[in-house]
Design a protein around this motif. Structure first.
Motif, PDB file in Angstrom:
ATOM      1  N   VAL A   1      90.723  80.240 -38.616  1.00  0.00           N
ATOM      2  CA  VAL A   1      91.107  80.753 -37.306  1.00  0.00           C
ATOM      3  C   VAL A   1      89.998  81.674 -36.815  1.00  0.00           C
ATOM      4  O   VAL A   1      89.616  82.622 -37.503  1.00  0.00           O
ATOM      5  CB  VAL A   1      92.445  81.513 -37.373  1.00  0.00           C
ATOM      6  N   ARG A   2      89.479  81.402 -35.623  1.00  0.00           N
ATOM      7  CA  ARG A   2      88.449  82.235 -35.013  1.00  0.00           C
ATOM      8  C   ARG A   2      89.076  83.460 -34.372  1.00  0.00           C
ATOM      9  O   ARG A   2      90.302  83.552 -34.249  1.00  0.00           O
ATOM     10  CB  ARG A   2      87.697  81.449 -33.943  1.00  0.00           C
ATOM     11  N   ARG A   3      88.246  84.374 -33.916  1.00  0.00           N
ATOM     12  CA  ARG A   3      88.741  85.584 -33.248  1.00  0.00           C
ATOM     13  C   ARG A   3      89.484  85.269 -31.956  1.00  0.00           C
ATOM     14  O   ARG A   3      90.414  85.964 -31.588  1.00  0.00           O
ATOM     15  CB  ARG A   3      87.585  86.525 -32.932  1.00  0.00           C
ATOM     16  N   ASP A   4      89.058  84.194 -31.267  1.00  0.00           N
ATOM     17  CA  ASP A   4      89.713  83.846 -29.999  1.00  0.00           C
ATOM     18  C   ASP A   4      91.008  83.059 -30.201  1.00  0.00           C
ATOM     19  O   ASP A   4      91.662  82.667 -29.251  1.00  0.00           O
ATOM     20  CB  ASP A   4      88.759  83.066 -29.087  1.00  0.00           C
ATOM     21  N   GLY A   5      91.391  82.812 -31.462  1.00  0.00           N
ATOM     22  CA  GLY A   5      92.649  82.138 -31.757  1.00  0.00           C
ATOM     23  C   GLY A   5      92.518  80.645 -31.965  1.00  0.00           C
ATOM     24  O   GLY A   5      93.476  79.995 -32.363  1.00  0.00           O
ATOM     25  N   THR A   6      91.360  80.054 -31.683  1.00  0.00           N
ATOM     26  CA  THR A   6      91.195  78.626 -31.892  1.00  0.00           C
ATOM     27  C   THR A   6      91.029  78.331 -33.373  1.00  0.00           C
ATOM     28  O   THR A   6      90.578  79.169 -34.142  1.00  0.00           O
ATOM     29  CB  THR A   6      89.978  78.074 -31.114  1.00  0.00           C
ATOM     30  N   VAL A   7      91.398  77.129 -33.750  1.00  0.00           N
ATOM     31  CA  VAL A   7      91.377  76.730 -35.147  1.00  0.00           C
ATOM     32  C   VAL A   7      90.286  75.689 -35.335  1.00  0.00           C
ATOM     33  O   VAL A   7      90.117  74.791 -34.524  1.00  0.00           O
ATOM     34  CB  VAL A   7      92.748  76.148 -35.553  1.00  0.00           C
ATOM     35  N   THR A   8      89.549  75.816 -36.410  1.00  0.00           N
ATOM     36  CA  THR A   8      88.499  74.857 -36.708  1.00  0.00           C
ATOM     37  C   THR A   8      88.744  74.237 -38.069  1.00  0.00           C
ATOM     38  O   THR A   8      89.549  74.731 -38.859  1.00  0.00           O
ATOM     39  CB  THR A   8      87.120  75.536 -36.712  1.00  0.00           C
ATOM     40  N   HIS A   9      88.056  73.197 -38.352  1.00  0.00           N
ATOM     41  CA  HIS A   9      88.042  72.553 -39.665  1.00  0.00           C
ATOM     42  C   HIS A   9      89.400  72.024 -40.116  1.00  0.00           C
ATOM     43  O   HIS A   9      89.804  72.223 -41.249  1.00  0.00           O
ATOM     44  CB  HIS A   9      87.469  73.491 -40.735  1.00  0.00           C
ATOM     45  N   VAL A  10      90.112  71.363 -39.220  1.00  0.00           N
ATOM     46  CA  VAL A  10      91.327  70.656 -39.616  1.00  0.00           C
ATOM     47  C   VAL A  10      90.891  69.260 -40.000  1.00  0.00           C
ATOM     48  O   VAL A  10      90.232  68.573 -39.227  1.00  0.00           O
ATOM     49  CB  VAL A  10      92.363  70.610 -38.473  1.00  0.00           C
ATOM     50  N   ARG A  11      91.243  68.843 -41.188  1.00  0.00           N
ATOM     51  CA  ARG A  11      90.852  67.520 -41.648  1.00  0.00           C
ATOM     52  C   ARG A  11      91.744  66.461 -41.019  1.00  0.00           C
ATOM     53  O   ARG A  11      92.942  66.645 -40.887  1.00  0.00           O
ATOM     54  CB  ARG A  11      90.951  67.430 -43.158  1.00  0.00           C
ATOM     55  N   TYR A  12      91.104  65.331 -40.673  1.00  0.00           N
ATOM     56  CA  TYR A  12      91.854  64.216 -40.113  1.00  0.00           C
ATOM     57  C   TYR A  12      92.682  63.577 -41.224  1.00  0.00           C
ATOM     58  O   TYR A  12      92.204  63.372 -42.334  1.00  0.00           O
ATOM     59  CB  TYR A  12      90.917  63.162 -39.518  1.00  0.00           C
ATOM     60  N   GLY A  13      93.920  63.292 -40.922  1.00  0.00           N
ATOM     61  CA  GLY A  13      94.796  62.611 -41.855  1.00  0.00           C
ATOM     62  C   GLY A  13      95.850  61.835 -41.093  1.00  0.00           C
ATOM     63  O   GLY A  13      96.133  62.117 -39.921  1.00  0.00           O
ATOM     64  N   LYS A  14      96.436  60.861 -41.759  1.00  0.00           N
ATOM     65  CA  LYS A  14      97.432  60.009 -41.115  1.00  0.00           C
ATOM     66  C   LYS A  14      98.641  60.818 -40.647  1.00  0.00           C
ATOM     67  O   LYS A  14      99.160  60.602 -39.556  1.00  0.00           O
ATOM     68  CB  LYS A  14      97.858  58.903 -42.077  1.00  0.00           C
TER      69      LYS A  14
ATOM     70  N   ASN B   1      96.230  73.801 -31.878  1.00  0.00           N
ATOM     71  CA  ASN B   1      96.137  75.037 -32.662  1.00  0.00           C
ATOM     72  C   ASN B   1      97.488  75.540 -33.162  1.00  0.00           C
ATOM     73  O   ASN B   1      97.632  76.705 -33.478  1.00  0.00           O
ATOM     74  CB  ASN B   1      95.447  76.158 -31.870  1.00  0.00           C
ATOM     75  N   THR B   2      98.512  74.698 -33.182  1.00  0.00           N
ATOM     76  CA  THR B   2      99.803  75.105 -33.733  1.00  0.00           C
ATOM     77  C   THR B   2     100.040  74.340 -35.022  1.00  0.00           C
ATOM     78  O   THR B   2      99.661  73.166 -35.138  1.00  0.00           O
ATOM     79  CB  THR B   2     100.958  74.807 -32.750  1.00  0.00           C
ATOM     80  N   GLY B   3     100.658  74.976 -35.987  1.00  0.00           N
ATOM     81  CA  GLY B   3     100.924  74.316 -37.264  1.00  0.00           C
ATOM     82  C   GLY B   3      99.630  73.835 -37.884  1.00  0.00           C
ATOM     83  O   GLY B   3      98.678  74.594 -38.018  1.00  0.00           O
ATOM     84  N   ARG B   4      99.571  72.571 -38.244  1.00  0.00           N
ATOM     85  CA  ARG B   4      98.367  71.978 -38.823  1.00  0.00           C
ATOM     86  C   ARG B   4      97.549  71.225 -37.787  1.00  0.00           C
ATOM     87  O   ARG B   4      96.671  70.458 -38.148  1.00  0.00           O
ATOM     88  CB  ARG B   4      98.753  70.994 -39.930  1.00  0.00           C
ATOM     89  N   LEU B   5      97.838  71.398 -36.515  1.00  0.00           N
ATOM     90  CA  LEU B   5      97.149  70.636 -35.488  1.00  0.00           C
ATOM     91  C   LEU B   5      95.818  71.279 -35.132  1.00  0.00           C
ATOM     92  O   LEU B   5      95.684  72.495 -35.123  1.00  0.00           O
ATOM     93  CB  LEU B   5      98.035  70.503 -34.253  1.00  0.00           C
ATOM     94  N   PRO B   6      94.819  70.454 -34.823  1.00  0.00           N
ATOM     95  CA  PRO B   6      93.471  70.970 -34.577  1.00  0.00           C
ATOM     96  C   PRO B   6      93.315  71.571 -33.189  1.00  0.00           C
ATOM     97  O   PRO B   6      94.236  71.586 -32.389  1.00  0.00           O
ATOM     98  CB  PRO B   6      92.606  69.720 -34.731  1.00  0.00           C
ATOM     99  N   SER B   7      92.099  72.018 -32.919  1.00  0.00           N
ATOM    100  CA  SER B   7      91.789  72.605 -31.623  1.00  0.00           C
ATOM    101  C   SER B   7      91.734  71.523 -30.545  1.00  0.00           C
ATOM    102  O   SER B   7      91.749  70.327 -30.828  1.00  0.00           O
ATOM    103  CB  SER B   7      90.447  73.337 -31.684  1.00  0.00           C
ATOM    104  N   TYR B   8      91.624  71.981 -29.315  1.00  0.00           N
ATOM    105  CA  TYR B   8      91.629  71.089 -28.161  1.00  0.00           C
ATOM    106  C   TYR B   8      90.495  70.077 -28.235  1.00  0.00           C
ATOM    107  O   TYR B   8      90.692  68.894 -28.016  1.00  0.00           O
ATOM    108  CB  TYR B   8      91.507  71.937 -26.884  1.00  0.00           C
ATOM    109  N   THR B   9      89.300  70.530 -28.567  1.00  0.00           N
ATOM    110  CA  THR B   9      88.141  69.636 -28.573  1.00  0.00           C
ATOM    111  C   THR B   9      88.123  68.701 -29.769  1.00  0.00           C
ATOM    112  O   THR B   9      87.564  67.598 -29.685  1.00  0.00           O
ATOM    113  CB  THR B   9      86.834  70.442 -28.545  1.00  0.00           C
TER     114      THR B   9
END
Length: 172
Positions: free
Chosen positions: A17-30, A51-59
């Motif tokens: 989790v970055r300072r701005d609240g965005t989440v990075t490095h979510v691995r792709y999975g089925k 960015n909720t639960g295990r879901l990745p960032s917008y980009t």
């Protein structure tokens, strides 16, 4: 701590989790891909669920769409399902509208219709079904014939117009 069988728990966290609240490095999975598609199909918008639960960032969603064709196909189908849902919601809002709520209901119906058209433009867009109509009807042929007339004066002194017969097109 969540149960190990929960969809949202997959062991140690794999995101930062970055300072701005965005989440990075979510691995792709089925499982993550199916969760995204399920929530999109239910009418949720990506902006609210990223960015909720295990879901990745917008980009990251767009990166996954480029890298994983199976996810892109499921995501496209989910967007069409969401478009159908929005079109149905627009009909319900319109049917339940009253004189007191007509202004706000008109705004809601318009927004739902616009979003449905963006999610499934072939079905709900401004030119929806136009290609079907063109395929069903044979092309029309427009025929223009040139005619010539002459002005004559009759025996009684009145003027009248007579058509001059033209030779058939084969001879011309």
């Amino acid at each position: 701590m969540p149960k190990a069988s929960s969809l949202y728990y997959a062991g140690p966290a794999t995101k930062t989790v970055r300072r701005d609240g965005t989440v990075t490095h979510v691995r792709y999975g089925k499982a993550v891909a199916e969760e995204i598609c399920r929530r999109i199909a239910m009418g949720e918008i990506w902006f609210k669920i990223c960015n909720t639960g295990r879901l990745p960032s917008y980009t990251t969603l767009y990166d996954w769409l480029r890298k994983h064709p199976d996810f892109a196909e499921g995501y496209a189908q989910a967007r069409e399902m969401a478009a159908d849902l929005r079109a149905d919601k627009a009909l319900v809002v319109a049917e339940e509208s009253t004189a007191a709520t007509v202004q706000s209901d008109r705004l809601r119906v318009g927004a739902l219709q616009w979003r449905a058209a963006k999610g499934a433009p072939k079905r709900y867009g401004s030119k929806a079904g136009e290609s079907d109509r063109h395929d069903a009807a044979p092309p029309r042929e427009i025929v223009i014939r040139v005619r010539q007339f002459e002005r004559l004066i009759g025996e009684d002194g009145l003027a009248y117009v007579r058509e001059i017969p033209l030779p058939p097109e084969d001879e011309a």
